[in-house]
Scaffold this active site. Structure first.
Site, PDB file in Angstrom:
ATOM      1  CE  LYS A  59      -3.700  -0.475  -0.419  1.00 53.38           C
ATOM      2  NZ  LYS A  59      -5.076  -0.953  -0.442  1.00 53.38           N
ATOM      3  CB  SER A 301      -3.584 -10.828   2.721  1.00 55.39           C
ATOM      4  OG  SER A 301      -2.423 -10.027   2.706  1.00 55.39           O
TER       5      SER A 301
HETATM    6  N1  PMP Z   1      -3.313  -7.639   1.810  1.00 56.12           N
HETATM    7  C1  PMP Z   1      -3.229  -6.704   2.764  1.00 56.12           C
HETATM    8  C2  PMP Z   1      -2.646  -7.078   4.105  1.00 56.12           C
HETATM    9  C3  PMP Z   1      -3.701  -5.404   2.526  1.00 56.12           C
HETATM   10  O1  PMP Z   1      -3.630  -4.473   3.492  1.00 56.12           O
HETATM   11  C4  PMP Z   1      -4.273  -5.099   1.263  1.00 56.12           C
HETATM   12  C5  PMP Z   1      -4.806  -3.728   0.996  1.00 56.12           C
HETATM   13  N2  PMP Z   1      -5.937  -3.386   1.759  1.00 56.12           N
HETATM   14  C6  PMP Z   1      -4.357  -6.098   0.299  1.00 56.12           C
HETATM   15  C7  PMP Z   1      -3.856  -7.352   0.606  1.00 56.12           C
HETATM   16  C8  PMP Z   1      -5.014  -5.882  -1.049  1.00 56.12           C
HETATM   17  O2  PMP Z   1      -4.470  -4.894  -1.840  1.00 56.12           O
HETATM   18  P1  PMP Z   1      -5.390  -4.027  -2.813  1.00 56.12           P
HETATM   19  O3  PMP Z   1      -6.049  -2.975  -1.969  1.00 56.12           O
HETATM   20  O4  PMP Z   1      -4.439  -3.456  -3.799  1.00 56.12           O
HETATM   21  O5  PMP Z   1      -6.420  -4.919  -3.414  1.00 56.12           O
END
Ligand code: PMP
Length: 365
Positions: A59, A301
């Site tokens: 991010k 994630s």
């Molecule tokens: N994994 C984590 C830990 C995140 O903080 C985010 C962003 N919110 C994402 C994945 C996904 O990224 P994006 O917002 O680009 O879809």
């Protein structure tokens, strides 16, 4: 032989060959690393390690993109306060960018995300306004809108801003193309939060690497895209209500309780080949394995994305090449279920080791 004999210690580094004028110039260009022990022998499985970004997550890319776009357009005035609704990583990225550029920053964040994130943002000089877990991502978002309207602050709007997917088109996707130049890339695997990573990279891959299969993952108990149910929207593409397929899940930063506008166009254009549901617990186990077997330290994630990549690898044809996104560092999860069972005090095995030699026993602390 001297200590500097290259044969004694052959690992050397050269420096980056340039001096940086700002921490912000170190965002992006994250390394792609092969995972060996957790992949079948005949498949090449790679991860793109976004925790190499200066504030520890993917991010950081979005944060610099939104702020600099707003500076260019004049939407953000010198010294104006920036506010954003965040599940944490966007807030940490924005806190870093705002600190470096001299803007006050306020984050709204649900209490459900880890306390590390609150502390990190405050450490970087931000204010953190907590919103009730029961009101989900939507409540957190509406609070940010309310505060921005009441105070004349600049609302970053990561869920709607064009600057979100665009930075992934211009950086993340370009890096992938460059790093796999002259090589094959059969699968690219990602999840989504705002959908910025997915939308930006998928758009470029569809054009430049049409043979690459794009796998989009969702929490098994919040399959918003798989459900096919259309997201209700209000002004500027903002969500008008919680999506009916949403259930709270443990994958912080993934799948909010609505389908973001940033994601919608890529769904409509079907810029994915397959949807892959994943159970958070499976992702947690995958993250632990990545740490213990490969020394690769990522969050929940990242573990979930990697678990999906492993599933693909398990049945893939020999020679298949897979790339999986790892969005952030595992250090952001010390208080979360990822670290459940990881104690502070010595366990019985460690105590036995400690008392197996005579000196320095810890009796009581
Ligand atoms: N994994 C984590 C830990 C995140 O903080 C985010 C962003 N919110 C994402 C994945 C996904 O990224 P994006 O917002 O680009 O879809």
């Amino acid at each position: 032989m001297s200590d500097t004999d290259p044969h004694l210690n052959p690992r050397t580094t050269e420096g980056r060959g340039k001096l940086y004028s700002s921490i912000l110039d170190t965002i992006g260009d994250t390394p792609v690393v092969q995972v060996k022990k957790l992949a079948p022998d005949n498949v090449r499985l790679y991860v793109k390690a976004e925790f190499f970004n200066p504030a520890g997550s993917v991010k950081d890319r979005l944060a610099i993109s939104i702020i600099e776009e707003a500076e260019r357009s004049g939407a953000l005035k010198p010294g104006q306060t920036v506010i954003e609704a965040t599940s944490g990583n966007t807030g940490v990225g924005l806190a870093m960018v705002c600190a470096a550029k001299g803007y006050p920053f306020v984050a709204t964040m649900p209490t459900s995300v880890s306390v590390e994130r609150r502390k990190l943002m405050r450490f970087l000089g931000a204010k953190v306004i907590l919103t009730p877990k029961a009101n989900k991502a939507m409540g957190c978002y509406l609070k940010a809108v309310e505060l921005a309207d009441a105070n004349g602050w600049f609302l970053a709007r990561q869920f709607e801003s064009d600057a979100n997917a665009l930075i992934h088109e211009n950086t993340t996707a370009r890096e992938i193309l460059a790093d796999f130049a002259g090589d094959k890339l059969d699968y690219w695997v990602t999840g989504y939060g705002t959908g910025g990573t997915f939308s930006g990279v998928a758009k470029v891959l569809r054009k430049e690497r049409p043979e690459t299969k794009i796998i989009l993952s969702e929490p098994i108990n919040a399959q918003l895209i798989e459900s096919g149910v259309v997201q209700e929207r209000g002004e500027g593409g903002a969500p008008a209500g919680t999506h009916p397929a949403f259930e709270p899940h443990l994958i912080q930063g993934w799948t909010p309780d609505f389908i973001p506008a940033v994601l919608q166009e890529s769904i409509d254009q079907k810029r994915f080949d397959e949807l892959a549901p994943i159970d958070a617990q499976e992702g947690i186990e995958a993250s632990k394995l990545l740490a213990r077997k490969e020394g690769i330290f990522t969050g929940i994630s990242g573990g979930c994305t990697f678990a999906v990549a492993q599933e693909i690898a398990a049945t893939a044809a020999p020679g298949t090449v897979i790339l999986c996104m790892l969005p952030d560092t595992g250090e952001r999860y010390l208080s979360s279920p990822l670290f459940e069972g990881v104690g502070e005090a010595m366990n019985s095995e460690e105590i036995a080791l400690s008392t197996s030699t005579p000196g320095f026993h810890l009796v009581d602390e």
